[in-house]
Design a protein around this motif. Structure first.
Motif, PDB file in Angstrom:
ATOM      1  N   THR A 226      10.619   5.645  34.294  1.00 22.30           N
ATOM      2  CA  THR A 226      10.073   5.163  35.558  1.00 22.30           C
ATOM      3  C   THR A 226      10.511   3.729  35.832  1.00 22.30           C
ATOM      4  O   THR A 226      10.633   3.331  36.996  1.00 22.30           O
ATOM      5  CB  THR A 226       8.538   5.257  35.548  1.00 22.30           C
ATOM      6  OG1 THR A 226       8.152   6.621  35.369  1.00 22.30           O
ATOM      7  CG2 THR A 226       7.943   4.752  36.853  1.00 22.30           C
ATOM      8  N   TRP A 227      10.785   2.960  34.783  1.00 21.85           N
ATOM      9  CA  TRP A 227      11.227   1.586  34.973  1.00 21.85           C
ATOM     10  C   TRP A 227      12.494   1.530  35.817  1.00 21.85           C
ATOM     11  O   TRP A 227      12.568   0.821  36.813  1.00 21.85           O
ATOM     12  CB  TRP A 227      11.459   0.913  33.619  1.00 21.85           C
ATOM     13  CG  TRP A 227      10.231   0.346  33.003  1.00 21.85           C
ATOM     14  CD1 TRP A 227       9.521   0.864  31.958  1.00 21.85           C
ATOM     15  CD2 TRP A 227       9.555  -0.860  33.386  1.00 21.85           C
ATOM     16  NE1 TRP A 227       8.441   0.061  31.674  1.00 21.85           N
ATOM     17  CE2 TRP A 227       8.438  -1.001  32.528  1.00 21.85           C
ATOM     18  CE3 TRP A 227       9.782  -1.820  34.365  1.00 21.85           C
ATOM     19  CZ2 TRP A 227       7.560  -2.079  32.621  1.00 21.85           C
ATOM     20  CZ3 TRP A 227       8.909  -2.905  34.458  1.00 21.85           C
ATOM     21  CH2 TRP A 227       7.818  -3.022  33.598  1.00 21.85           C
ATOM     22  N   TRP A 228      13.523   2.291  35.395  1.00 20.06           N
ATOM     23  CA  TRP A 228      14.786   2.169  36.135  1.00 20.06           C
ATOM     24  C   TRP A 228      14.739   2.915  37.466  1.00 20.06           C
ATOM     25  O   TRP A 228      15.363   2.498  38.447  1.00 20.06           O
ATOM     26  CB  TRP A 228      15.962   2.623  35.281  1.00 20.06           C
ATOM     27  CG  TRP A 228      16.037   4.084  34.962  1.00 20.06           C
ATOM     28  CD1 TRP A 228      15.576   4.709  33.846  1.00 20.06           C
ATOM     29  CD2 TRP A 228      16.634   5.107  35.768  1.00 20.06           C
ATOM     30  NE1 TRP A 228      15.822   6.056  33.903  1.00 20.06           N
ATOM     31  CE2 TRP A 228      16.476   6.332  35.074  1.00 20.06           C
ATOM     32  CE3 TRP A 228      17.283   5.113  37.000  1.00 20.06           C
ATOM     33  CZ2 TRP A 228      16.945   7.542  35.577  1.00 20.06           C
ATOM     34  CZ3 TRP A 228      17.740   6.318  37.505  1.00 20.06           C
ATOM     35  CH2 TRP A 228      17.568   7.514  36.784  1.00 20.06           C
ATOM     36  N   ILE A 229      13.968   3.998  37.528  1.00 18.95           N
ATOM     37  CA  ILE A 229      13.843   4.717  38.793  1.00 18.95           C
ATOM     38  C   ILE A 229      13.179   3.817  39.846  1.00 18.95           C
ATOM     39  O   ILE A 229      13.635   3.702  40.989  1.00 18.95           O
ATOM     40  CB  ILE A 229      13.040   6.014  38.604  1.00 18.95           C
ATOM     41  CG1 ILE A 229      13.826   6.999  37.718  1.00 18.95           C
ATOM     42  CG2 ILE A 229      12.726   6.657  39.960  1.00 18.95           C
ATOM     43  CD1 ILE A 229      13.032   8.229  37.328  1.00 18.95           C
ATOM     44  N   GLY A 230      12.089   3.167  39.449  1.00 20.70           N
ATOM     45  CA  GLY A 230      11.405   2.280  40.373  1.00 20.70           C
ATOM     46  C   GLY A 230      12.254   1.085  40.773  1.00 20.70           C
ATOM     47  O   GLY A 230      12.230   0.643  41.925  1.00 20.70           O
ATOM     48  N   SER A 231      13.028   0.548  39.817  1.00 22.91           N
ATOM     49  CA  SER A 231      13.883  -0.602  40.118  1.00 22.91           C
ATOM     50  C   SER A 231      14.958  -0.238  41.136  1.00 22.91           C
ATOM     51  O   SER A 231      15.225  -1.004  42.071  1.00 22.91           O
ATOM     52  CB  SER A 231      14.524  -1.124  38.828  1.00 22.91           C
ATOM     53  OG  SER A 231      13.541  -1.579  37.916  1.00 22.91           O
TER      54      SER A 231
END
Length: 220
Positions: free
Chosen positions: A111-116
């Motif tokens: 979710t970190w990179w998806i949200g970024s």
């Protein structure tokens, strides 16, 4: 004399105590990654935002960072993000009977990179609809810090880590306060109050993990 029946069902109270002990053990073992994630982001924020501030001081009438400063900042965030994804994915592995914990860890890490990526797309869309490019120096830091705060609040709930929850709340507050400051002073606030807070809470979280392990050892 009757033979002792090892297969006799446990009393409800004993069964509940065993379940709670197992949950505490799983939480303590998965939370062992939390201090490292916090430290990675603390270093990235502290160094990255101070690089942006130092760069902005060289051209005070231009809010946009230079290409070099932008690349350094982005590189630090990418390294911290990759480390968070890897540690989040590993947090539930190797634990018997915790398939759900493993799935949650993988989902949290990704979710970190998806949200970024989503936030970058939002910023570019704002530009396309007429927002001045200079305002990206306000939008992007504030938006990413807000997103990080939400993620850390979620992480605190997932791993039952109070330090992580406190840091998440602070990040949400800081994202709003920093957006009120004129660049490059927002970089100073994010670097010192944000990155510094991450490093402080990383130490607090490491102490919390050690304390949890000691309590589990004593209970065992």
């Amino acid at each position: 004399m009757e033979a002792h029946d090892d297969d006799a069902p446990l009393a409800p109270e004993r069964m509940m105590a065993l379940i709670e002990a197992q949950q505490r053990t799983v939480a303590a073992r998965t939370a062992a990654f939390v201090p490292w994630i916090l430290a990675a982001w603390g270093i990235a924020w502290l160094a990255g935002f101070l690089v942006l501030w130092a760069d902005a001081e060289t051209h005070p009438h231009e809010w946009r960072p230079s290409l070099t400063a932008g690349l350094i900042f982005a590189g630090l965030l990418v390294v911290a993000g990759v480390l968070s994804s890897v540690l989040g994915a590993r947090s539930g592995r190797g634990l018997r009977g915790t398939r759900e914990a493993s799935i949650v860890g993988i989902a949290y890490g990704n979710t970190w990179w998806i949200g970024s990526v989503a936030l970058v797309g939002m910023g570019q869309s704002l530009l396309r609809f007429g927002m001045p490019e200079e305002l990206l120096t306000v939008f992007y830091p504030s938006a990413f810090i807000f997103f990080s705060g939400i993620m850390y609040m979620m992480g605190g709930l997932i791993w039952q880590a109070r330090p992580m929850m406190v840091l998440g709340i602070w990040c949400v507050i800081l994202s709003a306060l920093g957006a009120m400051l004129v660049p490059p002073m927002n970089y100073v606030a994010y670097g010192l109050a944000g990155g510094g807070a991450f490093l402080l809470v990383a130490g607090w979280s490491a102490w919390w993990v050690r304390s949890s392990r000691r309590r589990l050892s004593s209970a065992g």
